[in-house]
Design a protein around this motif. Structure first.
Motif, PDB file in Angstrom:
ATOM      1  N   MET A   1       0.845  -1.192   0.000  1.00  0.00           N
ATOM      2  CA  MET A   1       0.000   0.000   0.000  1.00  0.00           C
ATOM      3  C   MET A   1       0.882   1.244   0.000  1.00  0.00           C
ATOM      4  O   MET A   1       1.869   1.318   0.734  1.00  0.00           O
ATOM      5  N   GLN A   2       0.525   2.230  -0.831  1.00  0.00           N
ATOM      6  CA  GLN A   2       1.296   3.471  -0.927  1.00  0.00           C
ATOM      7  C   GLN A   2       0.475   4.633  -0.374  1.00  0.00           C
ATOM      8  O   GLN A   2      -0.677   4.832  -0.772  1.00  0.00           O
ATOM      9  N   ILE A   3       1.104   5.376   0.546  1.00  0.00           N
ATOM     10  CA  ILE A   3       0.414   6.463   1.236  1.00  0.00           C
ATOM     11  C   ILE A   3       1.123   7.778   0.941  1.00  0.00           C
ATOM     12  O   ILE A   3       2.308   7.942   1.247  1.00  0.00           O
ATOM     13  N   LEU A   4       0.389   8.704   0.340  1.00  0.00           N
ATOM     14  CA  LEU A   4       0.914  10.034   0.067  1.00  0.00           C
ATOM     15  C   LEU A   4       0.606  10.944   1.250  1.00  0.00           C
ATOM     16  O   LEU A   4      -0.547  11.084   1.648  1.00  0.00           O
ATOM     17  N   VAL A   5       1.656  11.539   1.809  1.00  0.00           N
ATOM     18  CA  VAL A   5       1.499  12.485   2.925  1.00  0.00           C
ATOM     19  C   VAL A   5       1.935  13.859   2.435  1.00  0.00           C
ATOM     20  O   VAL A   5       3.110  14.076   2.120  1.00  0.00           O
ATOM     21  N   THR A   6       0.989  14.788   2.337  1.00  0.00           N
ATOM     22  CA  THR A   6       1.319  16.161   1.942  1.00  0.00           C
ATOM     23  C   THR A   6       1.621  16.984   3.196  1.00  0.00           C
ATOM     24  O   THR A   6       1.211  16.637   4.299  1.00  0.00           O
ATOM     25  N   GLY A   7       2.337  18.086   3.005  1.00  0.00           N
ATOM     26  CA  GLY A   7       2.717  18.897   4.159  1.00  0.00           C
ATOM     27  C   GLY A   7       3.699  18.168   5.055  1.00  0.00           C
ATOM     28  O   GLY A   7       3.625  18.240   6.283  1.00  0.00           O
ATOM     29  N   ALA A   8       4.651  17.467   4.432  1.00  0.00           N
ATOM     30  CA  ALA A   8       5.543  16.567   5.177  1.00  0.00           C
ATOM     31  C   ALA A   8       6.525  17.291   6.097  1.00  0.00           C
ATOM     32  O   ALA A   8       7.081  16.678   7.009  1.00  0.00           O
ATOM     33  N   TYR A   9       6.745  18.593   5.858  1.00  0.00           N
ATOM     34  CA  TYR A   9       7.674  19.335   6.716  1.00  0.00           C
ATOM     35  C   TYR A   9       7.006  19.871   7.977  1.00  0.00           C
ATOM     36  O   TYR A   9       7.682  20.352   8.883  1.00  0.00           O
ATOM     37  N   GLY A  10       5.695  19.839   8.024  1.00  0.00           N
ATOM     38  CA  GLY A  10       4.971  20.382   9.176  1.00  0.00           C
ATOM     39  C   GLY A  10       5.007  19.464  10.376  1.00  0.00           C
ATOM     40  O   GLY A  10       5.608  18.380  10.348  1.00  0.00           O
ATOM     41  N   GLN A  11       4.343  19.895  11.438  1.00  0.00           N
ATOM     42  CA  GLN A  11       4.360  19.122  12.688  1.00  0.00           C
ATOM     43  C   GLN A  11       3.771  17.724  12.508  1.00  0.00           C
ATOM     44  O   GLN A  11       4.376  16.716  12.896  1.00  0.00           O
ATOM     45  N   LEU A  12       2.587  17.674  11.896  1.00  0.00           N
ATOM     46  CA  LEU A  12       1.894  16.391  11.751  1.00  0.00           C
ATOM     47  C   LEU A  12       2.608  15.482  10.758  1.00  0.00           C
ATOM     48  O   LEU A  12       2.798  14.285  11.005  1.00  0.00           O
ATOM     49  N   GLY A  13       3.013  16.051   9.625  1.00  0.00           N
ATOM     50  CA  GLY A  13       3.745  15.266   8.639  1.00  0.00           C
ATOM     51  C   GLY A  13       5.031  14.695   9.212  1.00  0.00           C
ATOM     52  O   GLY A  13       5.383  13.532   8.957  1.00  0.00           O
ATOM     53  N   SER A  14       5.722  15.506  10.009  1.00  0.00           N
ATOM     54  CA  SER A  14       6.977  15.057  10.636  1.00  0.00           C
ATOM     55  C   SER A  14       6.725  13.927  11.632  1.00  0.00           C
ATOM     56  O   SER A  14       7.523  12.986  11.727  1.00  0.00           O
ATOM     57  N   SER A 154       4.239  19.865  18.886  1.00  0.00           N
ATOM     58  CA  SER A 154       5.100  18.733  18.564  1.00  0.00           C
ATOM     59  C   SER A 154       6.528  19.077  18.946  1.00  0.00           C
ATOM     60  O   SER A 154       6.835  20.236  19.255  1.00  0.00           O
ATOM     61  N   SER A 155       7.409  18.086  18.899  1.00  0.00           N
ATOM     62  CA  SER A 155       8.842  18.368  19.065  1.00  0.00           C
ATOM     63  C   SER A 155       9.408  18.921  17.759  1.00  0.00           C
ATOM     64  O   SER A 155      10.541  19.387  17.711  1.00  0.00           O
ATOM     65  N   PHE A 156       8.607  18.882  16.684  1.00  0.00           N
ATOM     66  CA  PHE A 156       9.018  19.405  15.386  1.00  0.00           C
ATOM     67  C   PHE A 156       8.355  20.762  15.129  1.00  0.00           C
ATOM     68  O   PHE A 156       7.256  21.014  15.617  1.00  0.00           O
ATOM     69  N   GLY A 157       9.023  21.599  14.340  1.00  0.00           N
ATOM     70  CA  GLY A 157       8.411  22.849  13.900  1.00  0.00           C
ATOM     71  C   GLY A 157       8.279  23.880  14.997  1.00  0.00           C
ATOM     72  O   GLY A 157       8.812  23.727  16.103  1.00  0.00           O
ATOM     73  N   ASN A 158       7.564  24.949  14.694  1.00  0.00           N
ATOM     74  CA  ASN A 158       7.325  26.029  15.651  1.00  0.00           C
ATOM     75  C   ASN A 158       5.937  25.874  16.247  1.00  0.00           C
ATOM     76  O   ASN A 158       4.976  25.630  15.538  1.00  0.00           O
ATOM     77  N   ASN A 159       5.839  26.009  17.570  1.00  0.00           N
ATOM     78  CA  ASN A 159       4.545  25.854  18.233  1.00  0.00           C
ATOM     79  C   ASN A 159       4.571  26.503  19.605  1.00  0.00           C
ATOM     80  O   ASN A 159       5.612  26.996  20.066  1.00  0.00           O
ATOM     81  N   PHE A 160       3.441  26.475  20.264  1.00  0.00           N
ATOM     82  CA  PHE A 160       3.274  27.136  21.563  1.00  0.00           C
ATOM     83  C   PHE A 160       4.229  26.581  22.619  1.00  0.00           C
ATOM     84  O   PHE A 160       4.817  27.341  23.399  1.00  0.00           O
ATOM     85  N   VAL A 161       4.396  25.272  22.649  1.00  0.00           N
ATOM     86  CA  VAL A 161       5.272  24.654  23.666  1.00  0.00           C
ATOM     87  C   VAL A 161       6.694  25.176  23.521  1.00  0.00           C
ATOM     88  O   VAL A 161       7.324  25.600  24.497  1.00  0.00           O
TER      89      VAL A 161
END
Length: 290
Positions: A1-14, A154-161
């Protein structure tokens, strides 16, 4: 199965990337604006022609809430037109679509958790464009799953934490709003829930139950409560003062109440949701080891 994930650099994609090793039989196709322009019909059609795609997880979004007010054209393109293009292509090729939306589609004046059928009434450009995206997705592809979430970090990207951790080291005291209530959501938990939905689909295709769903961590907090927990778990000594939203005027009116009712996603997909403080501790532990 092949899964395309868009926005891969963001918090959720990461965070989805972090879970790839748990699914060795799947092939993940991670894209972002530099490798796939999802606002282009031609680019999306060409990508689907060149790659077999079984499931699309659309994590891409224009999330600069205040900037969206002065850049509504771009926000609409990314948050509304792009999901519409993906939804249409998924319908045409038979791929399943999981699209991520937001609590900002609501006015934020409720006093009980919002369910999926409650009236939407966004108060800013970000919320309006995300709601447009939801409506376009369902119009083009009624077989899609839409997941609204809130207060993502997330531990990735910029966020409130990460912002609070930085400010906690720079300042002696902080003012944080206490009259906006919702639920902080660890992107790693949402990523795991999304892949659990995909797994259920792989095992039994009829278990992919389309529609709108809500996902956040369990519990309720204000931004003030959230901040206190961040500092407490991190051992940062700083005075935090509760302040009213009116003392921090912003271009976009934030929802005063955006707690989400998660019963539907728990029942339909057998998803267990962690308590927000437990997940915050996990994220902070990961950040401290980094």
């Amino acid at each position: 199965m092949q899964i395309l994930v868009t926005g891969a650099y963001g918090q959720l994609g990461s965070e989805i990337k972090e879970l790839v090793s748990n699914y060795p039989d799947w092939k993940f196709l991670f894209t972002d604006v530099d490798s796939l322009d999802i606002t282009s019909v031609t680019a999306v059609e060409n990508y689907f022609s060149a790659n077999k795609v079984d499931v699309v997880v659309n994590c891409a979004a224009y999330t600069a809430v205040d900037k969206a007010e002065s850049d509504q054209e771009t926000a609409h393109l990314v948050n509304a037109i792009a999901p519409k293009i993906l939804a249409k292509r998924c319908r045409e090729t038979g791929a399943k679509l999981i699209h991520v939306s937001t609590d900002y589609v609501f006015a934020g004046n409720a006093c009980t958790p919002y369910s999926e059928t409650d009236k939407t009434d966004p108060k800013g450009a970000y919320g309006r464009t995300k709601l447009d995206g939801e409506n376009f997705v369902l119009a083009e592809n009624p077989d899609a799953v839409i997941i609204r979430t809130s207060w993502l970090y997330s531990s990735f990207g910029n966020n409130f934490v990460k912002t609070m951790l930085r400010l906690g080291k720079e300042k002696e005291q902080l003012g944080v709003v206490f009259d906006q209530v919702g639920t902080p959501t660890y992107a790693a938990d949402l990523a795991a829930a999304i892949l659990q939905i995909v797994k259920k689909y792989e095992i039994k295709s009829s278990d992919f139950i389309p529609g709108i769903y809500h996902y956040s961590n369990e519990g309720v907090a204000s931004w003030f409560d959230f901040t206190l927990a961040i500092f407490e778990f991190s051992g940062i000594k700083i005075k935090v003062n509760p302040v009213l939203s009116d003392q921090f005027p912003t271009p976009t009116k934030r929802p005063h109440f955006s707690v989400l009712n998660k019963l539907k996603i728990k029942n339909n997909f057998d998803i267990e949701i962690p308590y927000w403080k437990d997940s915050l501790q996990v994220c902070l532990n990961k950040l401290q080891k980094a």
